[in-house]
Design a protein around this motif. Structure first.
Motif, PDB file in Angstrom:
ATOM      1  N   THR A 335     -28.255 -27.258  -7.715  1.00  0.00           N
ATOM      2  CA  THR A 335     -29.037 -28.429  -8.111  1.00  0.00           C
ATOM      3  C   THR A 335     -29.447 -28.330  -9.577  1.00  0.00           C
ATOM      4  O   THR A 335     -29.562 -27.229 -10.140  1.00  0.00           O
ATOM      5  CB  THR A 335     -30.291 -28.569  -7.250  1.00  0.00           C
ATOM      6  OG1 THR A 335     -31.079 -27.377  -7.381  1.00  0.00           O
ATOM      7  CG2 THR A 335     -29.918 -28.777  -5.785  1.00  0.00           C
ATOM      8  N   ALA A 339     -34.843 -26.017  -6.784  1.00  0.00           N
ATOM      9  CA  ALA A 339     -35.024 -26.382  -5.378  1.00  0.00           C
ATOM     10  C   ALA A 339     -34.942 -25.109  -4.557  1.00  0.00           C
ATOM     11  O   ALA A 339     -34.389 -24.095  -5.004  1.00  0.00           O
ATOM     12  CB  ALA A 339     -33.944 -27.377  -4.945  1.00  0.00           C
ATOM     13  N   SER A 340     -35.491 -25.142  -3.351  1.00  0.00           N
ATOM     14  CA  SER A 340     -35.426 -23.973  -2.473  1.00  0.00           C
ATOM     15  C   SER A 340     -33.965 -23.633  -2.177  1.00  0.00           C
ATOM     16  O   SER A 340     -33.125 -24.517  -2.021  1.00  0.00           O
ATOM     17  CB  SER A 340     -36.178 -24.253  -1.170  1.00  0.00           C
ATOM     18  OG  SER A 340     -37.542 -24.501  -1.430  1.00  0.00           O
TER      19      SER A 340
END
Length: 603
Positions: A335, A339-340
């Motif tokens: 990403t 983000a996780s």
């Protein structure tokens, strides 16, 4: 016997006068290596594959010319003596057959024994007149230990006899006595020997010379030969994970070009790959003549660029013909914004690759969202033998063609010399230190994490400035470093102080969160460490992990830095980074999915 990491210089005891001759000066006589090379080529050219699979030392001996026999029985170890001597050759009794030339040359087996580190050696004896003495090869295999040599004058002389023209010139001279090692590259000492040989002259040799004529170890057969159909499809990153994807694969020698077809995933598309974008691969032939049943294949590498961040793509590889496409697979780019994400880390695979493959497949099924797989070295046991890599890739199919591999170099990946096959198989970032070979040391960012890969096979100080530069310039929230040899060892007899002294001050200074390692073949996670001492707060120290994913296991020592440790268990680690509340969830699982370790680190 345990080998030392580096050879030490042995200061020999002076026995009269010792003269070292150059191995090159042998009156134009071919070396043992020359003979073995020509015999190997003759066997490959003239012997059917099935016969090569079953050939043994006796068959090889029968096919040799008289000149070849003469060199193999006299030109492995050579020296000259100034007086008549009795020579004792101490051999490994496990060798079957024993060195073939001993009986032929008139050596007699005796009851004499020498014990070295609990290993027994049997003495073969013969008297020689003054002059040149030549001894033969150890074996046509790598089995057993290399013989070593002792000699004593038939009549005691003062001054002692002169030993000249030692060949190879790595040989060393010492007194035969308890505490003296018989090998120049192993510290294990002689602990017991016949008293009548006390103070005899010992010719120390190299353990590695057992490989000199090991022609039977050079005929390899891969269980997974190449074909016209693409296989060994592997993803790596050589550039930005947000916008690129590197794809490598193999074909047989008849398919000399490669193409990748790819497109964004959007539901089912029965026309794929016919109407997809395509990128031509860089295709090179890989020649490994020791793989008897598959000596040549093609390796193909393509880099997909200008991809959209955070996007899933379908892809297939082939040669551009409609019926030669691989099964459709998919990958996902990183990403653009943090983000996780999660990734899987594994220690040494190396041995038992079928069992390791089952662990890998189970990890993939249990954690389908893992972004990549990080390996802390020793992916295989024999880094320059292609059949070992073929085994690795076969057992990784269905995983590493969907999830990129992030490898570090281990010592076994370098076994046999320069790790050429490793560099052939993996296209990696070229952003390491300028003075170090490309792709040994590299870095990339994924999400809000920095991943640094170091090469602990090289002197650590050569990488230290680059390591500090990378850590001092990053804005990443999480920092991970991976390499092979552990800073804090698990094995009772190991300690990599040079690495610890060079790198831990930098890890402390920039607060590296976790250091991921292998090599010691038992699981160990340290307490948070700072200044080489455990600290109470996770936020104040670095966690060091040693892990093993294959089937080769070691013992483990009790250490004051150990928070969790266990043995005889192949495991993988899942590192799950959560962005919303800024924490890392670290977990360790075995092949059955049982959790063995669990840790949460908050920022």
């Amino acid at each position: 016997m345990k080998r030392r990491i580096a050879l030490s210089v042995f200061i020999f005891i002076i026995l009269g006068f010792v003269h070292f001759a150059s191995p090159a000066s042998h009156d134009g006589i071919p070396s043992v290596q020359d003979i073995i090379a020509q015999v190997k080529m003759r066997l490959i050219q003239e012997t059917p594959q099935q016969e090569l699979r079953n050939i043994g030392p006796i068959q090889i001996w029968k096919m040799l010319t008289e000149q070849e026999k003469e060199i193999l029985t006299t030109n492995h170890i050579r020296f000259s003596v100034s007086v008549p001597v009795k020579v004792m050759v101490f051999t490994d009794p496990s060798l079957d057959p024993e060195p073939f030339w001993l009986n032929e040359r008139g050596f007699e087996r005796t009851e004499a024994q020498i014990i070295v580190d609990d290993d027994e050696y049997i003495g073969w004896e013969k008297t020689f007149p003054q002059g040149s003495i030549g001894l033969g090869i150890n074996s046509f295999t790598e089995e057993g230990e290399q013989y070593f040599v002792a000699l004593t004058p038939l009549v005691k002389t003062d001054p002692p006899p002169v030993i000249r023209d030692l060949y190879p010139n790595d040989c060393r001279i010492a007194r035969l006595k308890e505490g003296t090692p018989p090998y120049i590259d192993d510290d294990d000492p002689i602990s017991s020997f016949p008293k009548e040989w006390e103070e005899a002259i010992l010719i120390q040799v190299s353990e590695d010379w057992v490989k000199t004529a090991a022609i039977l170890s050079q005929f390899l057969f891969t269980k997974y030969p190449s074909s016209d159909q693409a296989d060994q499809i592997v993803l790596t990153w050589s550039e930005d994970p947000r916008a690129t994807q590197t794809i490598q694969w193999r074909t047989g020698p008849a398919v000399n070009k490669g193409v990748v077809a790819y497109q964004k995933k959007s539901g089912e598309d029965p026309s794929f790959p016919q109407n997809a974008q395509t990128v031509a691969a860089n295709s090179t032939i890989l020649e490994t003549i020791d793989i008897i049943n598959d000596p040549r294949c093609y390796r193909h590498t393509a880099v997909l660029q200008n991809l959209e961040a955070g996007t899933t793509y379908l892809y297939a590889v082939g040669d551009g013909l409609s019926d030669h496409w691989s099964e459709t697979a998919e990958f996902k780019t990183a990403t653009k914004q943090a983000a996780s994400f999660s990734f899987v880390y594994m220690g040494d695979a190396q041995n038992g690759l079928d069992r390791w493959g089952a662990l890998l497949q189970n990890a993939h099924r249990a954690h389908t969202d893992a972004a990549f797989y990080l390996f802390a070295g020793d992916l295989v046991g024999r880094g320059n033998d292609r059949d070992d890599w073929d085994d690795f890739f076969h057992n990784a199919r269905g995983v590493l063609d969907r999830k990129p591999i992030v490898p570090a170099l281990g010592n076994h990946d370098c076994r046999g010399g320069h790790p050429s096959l490793y560099f052939t198989y993996f296209t990696l970032p070229i952003n390491g230190p300028a003075m170090i070979e490309s792709e040994r040391v590299y870095s990339f960012e994924y999400g809000n994490a920095l991943i640094l890969i170091l090469d602990s096979n090289l002197p650590p100080e050569e990488q230290t400035p680059w390591l500090e530069q990378q850590l001092s310039h990053t804005e990443a929230v999480w920092k991970f470093v991976a390499f092979h040899h552990p800073v804090y060892s698990s094995d009772p007899d190991r300690d990599n102080a040079e690495i610890r002294d060079a790198w831990t001050p930098i890890f402390d200074k920039y607060h590296v969160d976790m250091v991921l390692q292998g090599h010691d073949h038992a699981y160990l996670r340290t307490h948070p460490m700072k200044s080489n001492q455990p600290v109470d707060n996770l936020a104040d120290g670095t966690i060091y992990v040693v892990s093993v994913s294959g089937t080769k296991m070691y013992e483990q020592a009790e250490r004051d830095y150990t928070a969790v440790g266990f043995v005889d268990t192949s495991v993988y680690q899942l590192l799950n980074i959560h962005v919303s509340d800024n924490h890392l969830h670290y977990q360790t699982y075995d092949i059955n999915g049982k959790k063995h370790d669990d840790l949460i680190i908050h920022k």
